[in-house]
Enzyme design. Structure first.
Site, PDB file in Angstrom:
ATOM      1  CG  ASN A 170      -2.485   0.893 -21.850  1.00 18.99           C
ATOM      2  OD1 ASN A 170      -1.793   1.866 -21.593  1.00 18.99           O
ATOM      3  ND2 ASN A 170      -3.633   0.670 -21.240  1.00 18.99           N
ATOM      4  CG  HIS A 229       8.943   9.298 -14.173  1.00 22.90           C
ATOM      5  ND1 HIS A 229       8.166  10.399 -14.396  1.00 22.90           N
ATOM      6  CD2 HIS A 229       8.204   8.242 -14.574  1.00 22.90           C
ATOM      7  CE1 HIS A 229       7.011  10.028 -14.909  1.00 22.90           C
ATOM      8  NE2 HIS A 229       7.007   8.721 -15.018  1.00 22.90           N
ATOM      9  CG  HIS A 254       8.738  -3.922 -19.693  1.00 24.40           C
ATOM     10  ND1 HIS A 254       8.061  -2.844 -19.192  1.00 24.40           N
ATOM     11  CD2 HIS A 254      10.064  -3.621 -19.573  1.00 24.40           C
ATOM     12  CE1 HIS A 254       8.929  -1.937 -18.767  1.00 24.40           C
ATOM     13  NE2 HIS A 254      10.143  -2.383 -19.003  1.00 24.40           N
ATOM     14  CB  ALA A 306       2.667   6.893 -20.788  1.00 22.06           C
ATOM     15  CE1 TYR A 320       2.900   6.540  -9.293  1.00 22.01           C
ATOM     16  CE2 TYR A 320       1.374   7.532 -10.858  1.00 22.01           C
ATOM     17  CZ  TYR A 320       2.616   7.005 -10.563  1.00 22.01           C
ATOM     18  OH  TYR A 320       3.573   6.934 -11.537  1.00 22.01           O
ATOM     19  CD  GLU A 321       5.958   9.762  -7.715  1.00 22.72           C
ATOM     20  OE1 GLU A 321       7.144   9.628  -7.369  1.00 22.72           O
ATOM     21  OE2 GLU A 321       5.582  10.574  -8.572  1.00 22.72           O
ATOM     22  CB  SER A 366       6.015   7.009 -17.928  1.00 27.54           C
ATOM     23  OG  SER A 366       5.232   7.492 -16.892  1.00 27.54           O
ATOM     24  CG  MET A 394      -2.434   7.022 -13.256  1.00 26.04           C
ATOM     25  SD  MET A 394      -1.451   5.701 -12.548  1.00 26.04           S
ATOM     26  CE  MET A 394      -2.228   4.260 -13.311  1.00 26.04           C
ATOM     27  CB  SER A 395       0.475  12.716 -14.993  1.00 24.68           C
ATOM     28  OG  SER A 395       0.413  12.546 -16.394  1.00 24.68           O
ATOM     29  CG  HIS A 400       3.094  10.422 -11.217  1.00 27.53           C
ATOM     30  ND1 HIS A 400       4.446  10.228 -11.373  1.00 27.53           N
ATOM     31  CD2 HIS A 400       2.563  10.436 -12.465  1.00 27.53           C
ATOM     32  CE1 HIS A 400       4.717  10.145 -12.666  1.00 27.53           C
ATOM     33  NE2 HIS A 400       3.605  10.267 -13.355  1.00 27.53           N
TER      34      HIS A 400
HETATM   35  N1  HPA Z   1      -4.672   3.858 -17.284  1.00 25.76           N
HETATM   36  C1  HPA Z   1      -4.112   4.797 -16.493  1.00 25.76           C
HETATM   37  N2  HPA Z   1      -2.886   5.282 -16.705  1.00 25.76           N
HETATM   38  C2  HPA Z   1      -2.187   4.818 -17.751  1.00 25.76           C
HETATM   39  C3  HPA Z   1      -2.714   3.835 -18.603  1.00 25.76           C
HETATM   40  C4  HPA Z   1      -4.024   3.333 -18.349  1.00 25.76           C
HETATM   41  O1  HPA Z   1      -4.544   2.452 -19.072  1.00 25.76           O
HETATM   42  N3  HPA Z   1      -1.758   3.579 -19.546  1.00 25.76           N
HETATM   43  C5  HPA Z   1      -0.698   4.395 -19.264  1.00 25.76           C
HETATM   44  N4  HPA Z   1      -0.963   5.139 -18.176  1.00 25.76           N
END
Ligand code: HPA
Length: 271
Positions: free
Chosen positions: A233, A59, A246, A111, A83-84, A28, A209-210, A81
């Site tokens: 983050n 994406h 953002h 990310a 989750y999709e 991402s 998540m990947s 992903h």
């Molecule tokens: N958690 C899960 N996936 C993420 C995060 C997170 O804090 N930051 C970027 N992708």
């Protein structure tokens, strides 16, 4: 599935005439590396048989063929992903396609949230190892011997030699980097403070998540892997109190993508 794989690989070979050695999967907001590729073909996922279109913002959803660092590469700008809603076999389908196209090495980026309290936003973390917290393994089900063994060995999931080279490249280019363990979980929710704490206790340094499904399928197929997390983050409870805009995140991802690009490009040059 083999039939679909063969059909898609044949389509791509015929369409591009390329024989890529190296695969790249861009996470991402990290698609900037594509600007460095001397592109010969860029195919929208929707135009490739048996591919799925990526539904996530940021994406692009393109399969790029071209030259980077003197080598033929195939790059995914945008990935699929779990989750999709895709089954694991679909999430990891492009890795198998890359294998049939001839890659020996896969470079991945993602990310991720930083679990290690020493990390700063914008840091690059070279992935040393991973923890699979997805509820499913992409290799579950009958094993296709043609693709790889029933019980793949996972002691050197991320190539020690590539990690060593990447560290040296980062040092030579004065790029700050971390090294650590990535935990992959299904999402799409981010973690609660208690979940972040749990992941830290389990021994992880970054979370996203990947990556894990793709790497599992790549290792099954004997592909050498290297990955970088871009820390977007921080997950420390004190840090989570600070709101992140953002704009900040985009800014950070953009800058970090430049550093990551240097490492990927020079790593490929040295192969
Ligand atoms: N958690 C899960 N996936 C993420 C995060 C997170 O804090 N930051 C970027 N992708």
């Amino acid at each position: 599935m083999m039939e679909q794989l063969r059909e898609t690989a044949a389509f791509l070979k015929e369409k591009t005439g390329m024989q890529p050695e190296i695969g790249i999967i861009l996470g991402s907001g990290l698609g900037g590396l594509v600007d460095e590729i001397r592109i010969s073909h860029a195919l929208a996922y929707g135009d490739i048989p048996n591919f799925l279109s990526s539904t996530v913002e940021g994406h692009a959803g393109k399969l790029i063929f071209g030259e980077l660092g003197g080598k033929q590469v195939v790059a995914m700008q945008g990935r699929f992903h779990y989750y999709e809603g895709y089954p694991m076999q679909k999430v990891s389908f492009p890795v198998r396609i890359m294998k049939l196209l001839g890659i020996h090495t896969l470079l991945l980026s993602n990310a991720a949230g930083g679990l290690n309290p020493a990390f700063e936003v914008g840091d690059l973390m070279i992935i040393r190892d991973h923890i699979n917290m997805f509820p499913e393994n992409p290799l579950r089900g009958p094993n296709v011997e043609e693709l790889g063994p029933r019980f793949p060995e996972m002691s050197e999931t991320y190539s020690r030699s590539l990690i060593g080279k990447a560290k040296r490249i980062a040092e030579e280019n004065r790029i700050r980097f971390q090294t650590g363990v990535y935990v992959g979980s299904p999402g799409p929710t981010l973690e609660t403070p208690a979940e972040y704490r749990m992941f830290r206790i389990l021994g992880a340094d970054s979370t996203g998540m990947s990556t894990v499904p793709e790497v599992i399928v790549a290792r099954h197929a004997g592909i050498r892997c290297f990955g970088i997390s871009v820390i977007t983050n921080l997950t420390d409870p004190s840090e989570m109190e600070k709101p992140t805009t953002h704009e900040e995140v985009q800014n950070v991802a953009g800058k970090a993508a430049k550093k990551m690009t240097v490492i990927f490009k020079k790593l490929i040059q040295e192969m």
